[in-house]
Design a protein around this motif. Structure first.
Motif, PDB file in Angstrom:
ATOM      1  N   GLN A  21       0.838  -1.205   0.000  1.00 24.38           N
ATOM      2  CA  GLN A  21       0.000   0.000   0.000  1.00 24.38           C
ATOM      3  C   GLN A  21       0.866   1.246   0.000  1.00 24.38           C
ATOM      4  N   ARG A  22       2.016   1.174   0.757  1.00 20.14           N
ATOM      5  CA  ARG A  22       2.869   2.355   0.769  1.00 20.14           C
ATOM      6  C   ARG A  22       3.413   2.619  -0.624  1.00 20.14           C
ATOM      7  N   ASN A  23       3.840   1.540  -1.278  1.00 17.81           N
ATOM      8  CA  ASN A  23       4.371   1.722  -2.642  1.00 17.81           C
ATOM      9  C   ASN A  23       3.285   2.301  -3.557  1.00 17.81           C
ATOM     10  N   GLU A  24       2.069   1.823  -3.337  1.00 14.83           N
ATOM     11  CA  GLU A  24       0.971   2.304  -4.180  1.00 14.83           C
ATOM     12  C   GLU A  24       0.789   3.793  -3.973  1.00 14.83           C
ATOM     13  N   SER A  25       0.925   4.211  -2.699  1.00 14.40           N
ATOM     14  CA  SER A  25       0.715   5.636  -2.430  1.00 14.40           C
ATOM     15  C   SER A  25       1.768   6.473  -3.160  1.00 14.40           C
ATOM     16  N   ILE A  26       2.967   5.900  -3.374  1.00 15.63           N
ATOM     17  CA  ILE A  26       3.989   6.643  -4.121  1.00 15.63           C
ATOM     18  C   ILE A  26       3.502   6.839  -5.556  1.00 15.63           C
ATOM     19  N   ASP A  27       2.990   5.730  -6.136  1.00 15.97           N
ATOM     20  CA  ASP A  27       2.459   5.850  -7.513  1.00 15.97           C
ATOM     21  C   ASP A  27       1.387   6.927  -7.558  1.00 15.97           C
ATOM     22  N   VAL A  28       0.597   6.924  -6.516  1.00 14.13           N
ATOM     23  CA  VAL A  28      -0.505   7.912  -6.464  1.00 14.13           C
ATOM     24  C   VAL A  28       0.061   9.314  -6.476  1.00 14.13           C
ATOM     25  N   GLU A  29       1.185   9.489  -5.696  1.00 17.22           N
ATOM     26  CA  GLU A  29       1.771  10.843  -5.652  1.00 17.22           C
ATOM     27  C   GLU A  29       2.180  11.288  -7.040  1.00 17.22           C
ATOM     28  N   VAL A  30       2.737  10.388  -7.806  1.00 20.37           N
ATOM     29  CA  VAL A  30       3.190  10.749  -9.147  1.00 20.37           C
ATOM     30  C   VAL A  30       1.992  11.212  -9.994  1.00 20.37           C
ATOM     31  N   VAL A  31       0.894  10.446  -9.878  1.00 24.29           N
ATOM     32  CA  VAL A  31      -0.292  10.817 -10.657  1.00 24.29           C
ATOM     33  C   VAL A  31      -0.792  12.180 -10.197  1.00 24.29           C
ATOM     34  N   GLN A  32      -0.685  12.384  -8.854  1.00 26.41           N
ATOM     35  CA  GLN A  32      -1.130  13.690  -8.352  1.00 26.41           C
ATOM     36  C   GLN A  32      -0.301  14.790  -8.959  1.00 26.41           C
ATOM     37  N   LEU A  33       1.043  14.574  -9.041  1.00 30.52           N
ATOM     38  CA  LEU A  33       1.917  15.584  -9.639  1.00 30.52           C
ATOM     39  C   LEU A  33       1.432  15.881 -11.052  1.00 30.52           C
ATOM     40  N   ILE A  34       1.120  14.840 -11.805  1.00 28.23           N
ATOM     41  CA  ILE A  34       0.663  15.026 -13.186  1.00 28.23           C
ATOM     42  C   ILE A  34      -0.608  15.867 -13.176  1.00 28.23           C
TER      43      ILE A  34
ATOM     44  N   SER B 191      -6.093   3.442 -15.300  1.00 28.13           N
ATOM     45  CA  SER B 191      -7.439   3.307 -14.757  1.00 28.13           C
ATOM     46  C   SER B 191      -8.119   2.050 -15.294  1.00 28.13           C
ATOM     47  N   ILE B 192      -7.802   1.693 -16.550  1.00 26.55           N
ATOM     48  CA  ILE B 192      -8.377   0.464 -17.071  1.00 26.55           C
ATOM     49  C   ILE B 192      -7.380  -0.611 -16.753  1.00 26.55           C
ATOM     50  N   HIS B 193      -7.727  -1.406 -15.814  1.00 27.79           N
ATOM     51  CA  HIS B 193      -6.661  -2.243 -15.272  1.00 27.79           C
ATOM     52  C   HIS B 193      -6.274  -3.360 -16.164  1.00 27.79           C
ATOM     53  N   SER B 194      -7.231  -3.971 -16.700  1.00 26.13           N
ATOM     54  CA  SER B 194      -6.817  -5.104 -17.521  1.00 26.13           C
ATOM     55  C   SER B 194      -7.839  -5.289 -18.649  1.00 26.13           C
TER      56      SER B 194
ATOM     57  N   ARG C 203      -3.799  -2.550  -7.400  1.00 26.04           N
ATOM     58  CA  ARG C 203      -3.497  -1.144  -7.088  1.00 26.04           C
ATOM     59  C   ARG C 203      -4.786  -0.319  -7.209  1.00 26.04           C
ATOM     60  N   GLU C 204      -5.687  -0.527  -6.274  1.00 30.23           N
ATOM     61  CA  GLU C 204      -6.978   0.137  -6.407  1.00 30.23           C
ATOM     62  C   GLU C 204      -6.881   1.629  -6.311  1.00 30.23           C
ATOM     63  N   GLU C 205      -6.142   2.067  -5.231  1.00 25.16           N
ATOM     64  CA  GLU C 205      -6.038   3.516  -5.005  1.00 25.16           C
ATOM     65  C   GLU C 205      -5.478   4.183  -6.244  1.00 25.16           C
ATOM     66  N   PHE C 206      -4.462   3.521  -6.817  1.00 27.36           N
ATOM     67  CA  PHE C 206      -3.781   4.085  -7.980  1.00 27.36           C
ATOM     68  C   PHE C 206      -4.786   4.215  -9.138  1.00 27.36           C
ATOM     69  N   SER C 207      -5.550   3.132  -9.395  1.00 30.89           N
ATOM     70  CA  SER C 207      -6.502   3.160 -10.503  1.00 30.89           C
ATOM     71  C   SER C 207      -7.512   4.253 -10.249  1.00 30.89           C
TER      72      SER C 207
ATOM     73  N   VAL D 199     -13.148 -14.091  -7.384  1.00 28.22           N
ATOM     74  CA  VAL D 199     -13.663 -13.260  -6.294  1.00 28.22           C
ATOM     75  C   VAL D 199     -12.987 -11.890  -6.346  1.00 28.22           C
ATOM     76  N   THR D 200     -11.672 -11.926  -6.488  1.00 22.52           N
ATOM     77  CA  THR D 200     -10.916 -10.666  -6.514  1.00 22.52           C
ATOM     78  C   THR D 200     -11.426  -9.780  -7.648  1.00 22.52           C
ATOM     79  N   GLU D 201     -11.612 -10.414  -8.759  1.00 21.52           N
ATOM     80  CA  GLU D 201     -12.011  -9.624  -9.932  1.00 21.52           C
ATOM     81  C   GLU D 201     -13.353  -8.961  -9.686  1.00 21.52           C
ATOM     82  N   ILE D 202     -14.241  -9.706  -9.179  1.00 20.73           N
ATOM     83  CA  ILE D 202     -15.596  -9.141  -8.978  1.00 20.73           C
ATOM     84  C   ILE D 202     -15.515  -8.000  -7.986  1.00 20.73           C
ATOM     85  N   ILE D 203     -14.688  -8.222  -6.945  1.00 19.22           N
ATOM     86  CA  ILE D 203     -14.537  -7.139  -5.951  1.00 19.22           C
ATOM     87  C   ILE D 203     -14.017  -5.896  -6.641  1.00 19.22           C
ATOM     88  N   PHE D 204     -12.998  -6.077  -7.498  1.00 18.12           N
ATOM     89  CA  PHE D 204     -12.388  -4.913  -8.164  1.00 18.12           C
ATOM     90  C   PHE D 204     -13.417  -4.185  -9.028  1.00 18.12           C
ATOM     91  N   VAL D 205     -14.197  -4.971  -9.721  1.00 16.37           N
ATOM     92  CA  VAL D 205     -15.209  -4.365 -10.594  1.00 16.37           C
ATOM     93  C   VAL D 205     -16.179  -3.531  -9.760  1.00 16.37           C
TER      94      VAL D 205
END
Length: 1719
Positions: free
Chosen positions: A1519-1532, A1559-1562, A1577-1581, A1641-1647
């Motif tokens: 999750q911490r790593n994901e938050s870094i990705d998020v920061e980059v998107v925020q910068l953009i 945003s379109i994960h797969s 990477r939900e937060e990121f998406s 299950v994971t997929e449905i949750i993500f959707v």
């Protein structure tokens, strides 16, 4: 008389008389009426006298005839009773002296009648005695009648009467002579001319004599007549007489009244004419008689000697000789000759005995003996009486030993029981009570089988005779065995004692007289001079006469005495007797010595010496010249032959010691008896008390003592005293306990003997020293060629003699020490050891002795005393040198303060020790030196200081003992400290001395030559010290080098300021650079072989196990020291003129050291480099804003001083440097060098730095196990030098220099480390820490950038170069640098093993991550500061940064360290936040065009990385790593998209595509792991989605294309969600109870989550931006969602809840038109 005169006494007398008369009348009443009548008339008479006279006694005396008459008549009755009564009464009257002459005559007549009738004989004698003793009224005929009466009674038959009469006669004779003496006394005052009596005048001519004298004369004359058997002239009525009685009476008169004969010529005449002829006549039978000769052989029968007469004659002779020798010189000669004859062996024993007794009587009278000598021996044609007596005694003693006694053979029973008088004394020496046979209890002489006991006969000095007193014996007595011997023995002893004491007494008087007269003569009175000279000459004559007598006496008696005493000594078995004999020999020897009679002196000494040694002991000294005249030579004495008897060996003496003879080849052992020891003690005594008169016979004495000492095993101890040694020579020395107790005493006496040499005069002392030296030479000869124990007697005693004669040591020092020095060189170790002991003891004693004048004032004596010590240095025996040094040590301890001019000698002794002379020697010498340095530097003359330095230095160079070398270096430091403290005084003294020497040199016309000459003497002293230390700095031993180096630099550092300024030149070039050159040379050529151990078992650390490594240490020290001096003393050195040359030399040394292939040296070189760079350059005027620049005159300012405008004076540095500067300041202020020169120095330093850096970091061409790679500390140090150096050169620092720097730094950082060192340098891999080298590199760059920051514009072009450098370092995080061709392992797999020797070192690349990261931080910081700089913009720095960051970002999880990409992201964000605005600003210029695509690619690579996260990544981490990705998107979303119109279109397009992708994960329907991960990477998406939406639906959509893209994307997304949901519902229904696969299950949750996110996003977007179609699609999802409600998975349910909640916003009441519309 007062008793009889008192009234009471008179009254009593009268009463008694009356009662006597009454008694008489009563007795005679019947038988004798006439008597009765007479008695009665007597009573009346008495009463009448008493009544009439006042003087009753006088009246009685007048009428005494009448008063006595009745009593006389009473006696006439012949009636015993009456006679007794009358005699008693008469006696009473006599005793009151009331008898007149007439009455007396009557009384005597009456007594005669009674005598003839043989009545009352005893009463008669009593009455006569009372009559003659109470008064002097009886004279002449009456007296003679009274005497005859007594004689007559003596010859009665009654024994009692006989004896009583004899006693009365004796008393009467005495009374007669006493009367004469009294008469002489009365007439003494009336001087009358004595009438000369003619020699031939009639013997009856007595008219000149007074009455009493006349009676005495007549009496004595008649006694002679009677003894001669002639009729008497005066004693009429004699009937018979015996010779014995007559002789007794003669003797008593002669003995008791000698003055009568000496004072009255008449009597002298009688002596000569009557007595002497009588004696000679009576002696004749004794003379003629020969014992054992048969009667038939002689023609007529010889009258046999008759003991009573002979004995009495001898008594008379004794008296005559004793009392009247002066009158009877001729007669005495005859008597003495007779006496001598009576000692002949053929005379009867008793005769010999009494003769010896008579001679003894003479021997105790030395004055008499002296007279004999003067009267006979000294006259020509006269018998040598004195000599004859002595020789006769000798012959007598000899005869007793040789001829067994005859005649008395029966009486050899235990001696002493007969009439020898008193018990036999037991010997004192209980040790004689032996166990073996032959040992006897009695003291005795024993010689060749003849045993003669010694009897106690007399007290010494008195001749108490036994047989001369036997007046009652008629037959010759039996003489006990040994009696005659004992008397003769005592004769000898008394003779010696008498003569010597007499002569010595007189000698003493003469000597004292001489002294007094010389004293008087020296007084200056004129008048008395004449008489003095006269008196002196009289004295001289007198002395000459006396001396002649003394010499004659000694010459006459010594042979005889010596013969007799030697014999007795040999025969004696008794300690006391031996003692007496020895004492006699001793006193004679001493006397001969005093009188200068050498032959006799030596003869006696030889005798004692022979007695001390075992029999037949081969001692050459005793058999040489003097002794030869004595031994075995017979002396002829009046035809009798006296043999000198040599000691016999079979004396039955107790053996007390067995030892070895002192000979080159000792054969067997020798025995010492107690007598030998006794003799030895005598010898000691002789030498002790009479040393002054021994002269040349010291040789004899000392030789003998030496042998005895040797046999007894006495060995010398300290001070030369001999102490009982252990039994040295194995079993041969055996001592009994008796002698053991004696030994300490003997050794004590021995010592005292030599102590007493201090009282000898100079000549005698020289005799003693010479004797000892020659003895010592003999001992040395003996000890040659063998290492047996030598005789040390002489050496020990030389020492003792020297010690006690210190007060006049000068007179004997040279012979004494000269000889001892020879002894010191002897090959026998014991011998030379003692020589050295003696010599050093003497020197020490000499120095401590309080001489007068004291040594301090007598330098000549002091040098004389010390000289032998110096001479010892030429001896090579180490033991001697050790003694010499120990002596020096003791001298220092006791005398160090007062050595003065002796210092050079003493120091010379220490310095003379050579390297090859053994450790102990060097150690002792060194102890001395230590003492000197610690205690005595202040007391020695300053001129000796240089010697001290030299000596200390020489000990440093000794390689025997490392500690000594090290300590000596310490001493040099102490010395330098002393120079420093006492600098001024030393300088003064040296200058004074220098001036004196200069003057001397000029006078002689020579050049003064000393080292370092032009420098002043005090500086020369320092330079000598430095030079010595310099030599030690290149010693072969590393420890010495180290210590010396430290000391040298400390000394120069601490005390260099004392030197004159000009001297520094010498110090730098001659001392320091010279040393550096030598060290560099030695280090570079040193051996690389491993040294196994440091001698013995000392382990050597591996860092020092080759010579090369050890030299490395020295090089390090030396370089550091020189650098420090350059640093601290620069203010002194710079003005010297050739400073820049020196600086270059120093830099060259630093460079060569830094590039040496030795880590230690190279690192140290850099340290030195650092040190010299820290020098603060002198403050310049130009630096001070106060002074206008026009003034360009350099002002001399002291080092580091501040002179601000408010300060009146400069603050001088207050260390010693500043203080000492004063002396230069006044004379020659240091000239401040100009700016240019100073800069040159720094640029020289920069060039050196660069050369070191580039050379050392250049990768080698080939690598093998011995390749040298610089160490980390070295590189660190090198790098750390740069900032300091840069401060000085920054003004001229150019881009080219920067390039050089960069290359160097890059290379340095690239250098790997060996794996054995890595644990120490590197942190563990996980820790993110920089190595010090990396720190330093960054610091260097930091310094640079700071300088650029404040520097002028033209410097700022260097920024990009710095960025490049840093970015290059950043790249190391993912791609470590290469070092040449070297293979490096990564640290993780470089196993750290204990390196086997010569195993190839593994090289480890450093962990560059921390460094790269730190560099990155620096880049960010720097960029933040400089983003807008022209150079930064122009050189595309931002693009470079991004380009560099792209690497770690794209690697992401594949980076060596996770922190790297995280830091890269944060750095990117920071940089972009600053850089993007700048880029937008410069958009038009096109300077950033190439940056955008780089940036887009970077984002792409990072956000959609190809690396897979590790398996162990936790959810939180993810999750911490994901938050870094998020920061980059925020910068953009904040920094890029809002400014899309300033940004190239392609770039924006790339961004949108990217967001879409996020945003379109797969798009694919396959469920791979990767997809799941991405889809996690939900937060990121969500963020991408939001951004995308925000961007899609913003009003500012520039191109319809973009909006289309996003819209299309949405619809695809929604459609996909619908499908997933449907499929899920279907599957769930089918699966029943079985849970669905995890992925599904994971997929449905993500959707579901995507749906909720989408709805959120749509809500946030401006409504007008959302397409209606989209809403419709969203709402269409609702029913499908509701269908999912039935699912069993909890997770799905909760996600479903979240998805359903937002739909509430779509639930609105139906639109109004519906309400109002068609229902």
């Amino acid at each position: 008389m007062s008793g009889t005169n008192s009234p009471e006494a008179v009254k009593k007398l009268l009463e008694n008389m009356q009662s006597d008369l009454r008694a008489l009348s009563l007795e005679c009443k019947k038988k004798f009426p006439p008597v009765k009548e007479a008695a009665e008339s007597g009573i009346i008479k008495v009463k009448t006298i008493a009544a009439r006279n006042t003087e009753i006694l006088a009246a009685l005396k007048e009428n005494s005839s009448e008063v006595v008459q009745p009593f006389l008549m009473g006696c006439g009755t012949k009636e015993p009773k009456i006679t007794q009564l009358c005699l008693a009464a008469i006696q009473r009257l006599m005793s009151h002296e009331v008898v007149s002459e007439t009455a007396a005559g009557n009384i005597i007549n009456m007594l005669w009648q009674l005598m003839e009738n043989s009545l009352e004989e005893l009463k008669l004698l009593q009455t006569v005695l009372v009559l003659l003793t109470t008064n002097t009224v009886v004279h002449d005929e009456a007296l003679s009648k009274a005497i005859v009466l007594c004689f007559r009674l003596h010859f009665t038959k009654d024994n009692i009467t006989n004896n009583t009469a004899a006693a009365t006669v004796r008393q009467v004779v005495t009374v007669v002579f006493e009367r004469m003496v009294a008469e002489d006394e009365r007439h003494r005052d009336i001087i009358e001319q004595p009438v000369l009596v003619q020699g031939n005048s009639n013997r009856r001519c007595v008219s000149t004599l007074k009455p009493c004298a006349k009676d005495a004369y007549m009496l004595f004359q008649d006694l002679c007549q009677l003894v001669n058997a002639d009729a008497p002239y005066w004693l009429v009525g004699m009937t018979e007489m015996t010779r014995t009685f007559g002789l007794e009476l003669l003797e008593s008169v002669l003995n008791d009244f000698p003055q009568v004969f000496l004072q009255h010529q008449e009597f002298s005449f009688l002596l000569k004419e009557r007595v002497c002829p009588l004696v000679i006549k009576l002696f004749s039978p004794n003379i003629k008689f020969r014992q054992g000769s048969s009667s038939s052989s002689s023609p007529a029968p010889v009258e046999k000697p008759y003991f009573p007469i002979c004995m009495r004659l001898l008594r008379v002779v004794s008296v005559l000789i004793k009392q009247f020798y002066s009158l009877l010189v001729t007669e005495c000669e005859i008597f003495l000759s007779l006496l001598v004859k009576f000692l002949d062996a053929d005379k009867p024993q008793w005769l010999r005995a009494v003769a010896v007794e008579s001679i003894h009587r003479l021997c105790v009278q030395p004055q008499l003996l002296r007279s004999f000598c003067q009267s006979y021996d000294m006259k020509q044609h006269s018998t040598k009486v004195f000599r004859d007596i002595v020789n006769a005694l000798g012959s007598f003693i000899q005869s007793l030993f040789l001829v067994p006694p005859t005649g008395n053979s029966a009486t050899t029973n235990q001696a002493g029981n007969n009439n020898s008088g008193g018990p036999v004394s037991t010997p004192a020496n209980s040790g004689m009570l032996g166990i073996g046979g032959g040992v006897t209890l009695l003291p005795a002489f024993e010689y060749r089988g003849t045993w003669i006991p010694i009897l106690t006969i007399t007290v010494q000095g008195s001749a108490k005779a036994t047989y001369l007193e036997m007046l009652d014996k008629v037959e010759p007595p039996t003489i006990p065995e040994g009696y005659a011997m004992s008397v003769a023995f005592h004769c000898l002893l008394d003779l010696v004692r008498g003569i010597t004491s007499m002569i010595e007494g007189e000698l003493g008087e003469v000597e004292t007289e001489c002294q007094t007269t010389t004293e008087v003569a020296s007084s200056p009175t004129q008048s008395s001079e004449r008489q003095e000279s006269q008196s002196t000459s009289d004295q001289m004559d007198k002395e000459i006469v006396s001396r002649a007598v003394w010499e004659e006496m000694v010459n006459a008696c010594w042979c005889g005495l010596l013969a007799a005493l030697s014999l007795l000594l040999d025969a004696s078995t008794d300690e006391a007797a031996t003692e007496n004999i020895l004492k006699a020999e001793l006193t004679m020897a001493a006397l001969c010595g005093r009188l200068g009679l050498v032959t006799s002196r030596d003869a006696f000494i030889t005798a004692i010496c022979k007695g001390s040694l075992p029999p037949h002991y081969a001692l050459t000294v005793l058999n040489t010249t003097t002794a030869a005249t004595l031994s075995n030579k017979s002396y002829s004495i009046q035809g009798q032959s006296v043999m000198m008897i040599s000691p016999s060996s079979e004396s039955h003496q107790q053996v007390v010691a067995v030892g070895q003879p002192l000979a080159v080849q000792p054969q067997g052992t020798v025995m010492l008896t107690s007598k030998n020891i006794q003799c030895m003690r005598t010898l000691l005594n002789l030498a002790h008390c009479h040393g002054a008169v021994l002269g040349t016979s010291w040789q004899l004495v000392l030789a003998t003592l030496q042998h005895l000492v040797w046999i007894l095993g006495l060995k010398p101890s300290s001070g030369g005293a001999l102490k009982p040694g252990r039994a040295v020579e194995g079993p041969s020395t055996v001592l009994t306990t008796a002698v053991m107790t004696d030994l300490p005493v003997i050794s004590n006496i021995l010592s005292r003997l030599f102590e007493s040499s201090q009282y000898l005069d100079d000549v005698s002392l020289h005799h003693l020293i010479n004797a000892l030296c020659s003895l010592s030479l003999e001992a040395m000869d003996m000890a040659y060629g063998n290492n047996k124990e030598p005789s040390l007697f002489a050496v020990a005693k030389l020492l003792e003699t020297g010690l006690v004669n210190m007060h006049r040591i000068e007179i004997l020092w040279r012979p004494l020490t000269g000889h001892l020095l020879e002894v010191c060189q002897h090959p026998n170790s014991r011998m030379r050891e003692w020589g050295a002991e003696a010599l050093t003891s003497l020197i020490k004693a000499g120095l401590t002795f309080s001489h007068d004048p004291p040594l301090s004032q007598n330098q000549r004596l002091q040098l004389l005393l010390l000289n032998p010590l110096k001479e010892m240095s030429s001896i090579n025996h180490p033991d001697i040198r050790l003694k010499q040094l120990e002596c020096v040590l003791q001298i220092l301890q006791s005398q160090g303060d007062s050595l003065g001019p002796g210092w050079p000698l003493v120091l010379g002794v220490m310095g003379a020790i050579r390297n090859d002379q053994g450790e102990s020697l060097i150690r002792t010498a060194f102890q001395c030196l230590q003492l000197v340095v610690t205690d005595f530097l202040p007391t020695m003359p300053c001129t000796c200081l240089q010697i001290v330095v030299d000596v200390a230095g020489s000990f440093g160079l000794h390689n025997q003992e490392l500690n000594i070398s090290l300590t000596s270096i310490g001493l040099l430091w102490n010395i330098s400290d002393y120079f420093f403290q006492r600098g001024e005084t030393i300088e003064k003294e040296l200058n004074k001395e220098e001036a004196a020497q200069q003057k001397q040199a000029e006078e002689k016309g020579v050049v003064l030559n000393r080292p370092f000459h032009p420098a002043p003497p005090f500086d020369c002293l320092w330079l000598c010290l430095y030079a010595k230390l310099g030599e030690l700095c290149v010693d072969p031993r590393p420890a010495v080098r180290k210590s010396a180096g430290q000391t040298l630099f400390s000394t120069i550092g601490a005390h260099g300021t004392l030197l004159q300024h000009s001297t520094w030149h010498t110090v730098i070039w001659k001392v320091l650079f010279h040393l550096l050159d030598r060290v560099r040379e030695s280090s570079t050529t040193a051996d690389k072989e491993k040294i196994e151990s440091g001698g013995g078992n000392i382990l050597i650390h591996h860092s020092r196990d080759t010579a090369e490594k050890q030299w490395a240490e020295t090089w390090v020290l030396t370089l550091a020291g020189v650098a420090r001096i350059f640093n601290t003393r620069r203010y002194l050195l710079q003005p010297l003129g050739d400073f820049s040359r020196a600086w270059d030399v120093l830099l060259d040394h630093i460079q060569s050291a830094a590039l040496s292939k030795n880590n230690e040296v190279s690192l140290a070189a850099l340290k030195s480099f650092q040190e010299i760079l820290q020098i603060v350059s002198p403050v310049r005027d130009s630096d001070k804003p106060e002074t206008p620049p026009a003034v360009n005159v350099p002002v001399p300012v002291l080092l580091g001083s501040i002179s601000g405008p408010g300060l009146s004076r400069p603050f001088v540095r207050t260390d010693s440097i500043g203080e000492k500067l004063g002396r230069y300041n006044s004379s020659e202020p240091p000239v401040v060098t100009d700016e240019l020169e100073d800069l040159n120095l720094w640029w020289a330093a920069w060039n050196t730095w660069y050369r070191i850096g580039s050379e050392s970091t250049k990768p080698p061409v080939t690598f093998d196990k011995l390749t040298f790679i610089p160490s980390q500390p070295f590189l660190t140090a090198l790098t750390q030098i740069f900032p300091a150096l840069y401060q000085h050169i920054k003004a001229g620092f150019s881009m080219g220099d920067l390039q050089k720097l960069g290359v160097t730094l890059h290379s340095a950082v690239s250098v790997p480390i060996s794996s054995d060192a890595s644990p120490f340098i590197l942190p563990s891999y996980t820790e993110a820490v920089l190595t010090s080298l990396q720190e330093a590199v960054l610091t260097a760059l930091d310094v640079l950038q700071k300088a650029i920051c404040v520097g002028p514009e033209n410097m700022q072009i260097m920024y990009p170069a710095i960025f490049d450098q840093l970015l290059a370092f950043v790249e190391f995080s993912c791609k470590p640098p290469q070092y040449g061709q070297l293979e490096t392992k990564h640290i993780a797999n470089a196993k750290y093993n204990q390196i086997q020797l010569f195993a190839p070192a593994e090289w480890v690349a450093l962990n560059y991550v921390p460094f790269a990261e730190r560099s990155l931080e620096v880049v960010v910081d720097l960029y933040q500061k400089t983003a807008c700089h022209k150079a930064v913009v122009n050189e595309k720095v931002l693009q470079n940064i991004i380009k560099t960051l792209r690497v770690p970002l794209s690697l992401k999880y594949s980076c060596p360290s996770e922190s790297t990409w995280k830091l890269a992201v944060s750095s990117l964000l920071k940089v972009l936040s600053i850089g993007l605005p700048v880029a937008r600003q410069h958009a038009s210029s096109g300077k950033f065009d190439s940056m955008w695509p780089e940036l887009a690619n970077t984002f792409e690579d990072f956000l959609f990385t190809k690396s897979i996260p590790p398996d162990n990544l936790s959810i939180q981490e993810f999750q911490r790593n994901e938050s870094i990705d998020v920061e980059v998107v925020q910068l953009i979303s904040t920094e890029i998209l809002p400014y899309a119109n300033f940004i190239p279109k392609e770039f924006v397009g790339q961004i949108m595509t990217m967001l879409n992708k996020g945003s379109i994960h797969s798009q694919s329907s396959s469920f791979t792991e990767a997809e799941i991960d991405i889809r996690l990477r939900e937060e990121f998406s969500k963020m991408c989605f939001e951004t995308l939406l925000q961007f899609s639906f913003s009003n500012k959509v520039t191109t319809p294309q973009e909006g289309y893209i996003s819209r299309m994307a949405l619809s695809v997304l929604l459609k996909r969600s619908q499908d997933v949901l449907h499929r899920y519902i279907e599957d769930e229904r089918l699966s029943g109870k079985c849970p669905l696969p995890r992925q599904q299950v994971t997929e449905i949750i993500f959707v579901l989550k995507a749906v909720s996110t989408l709805i959120d996003s749509l809500k946030k977007t401006q409504p007008e931006n959302v397409d209606g179609n989209t809403w419709a699609q969203v709402i269409a999802l609702y029913p499908t969602l509701v269908e999912c409600i039935t699912c069993s998975s909890a997770e799905v349910c909760s996600a479903l809840k979240e998805a359903l909640v937002p739909f509430k916003d779509f639930m609105q009441p139906p639109a109004s038109k519906v309400q109002n519309g068609e229902s």
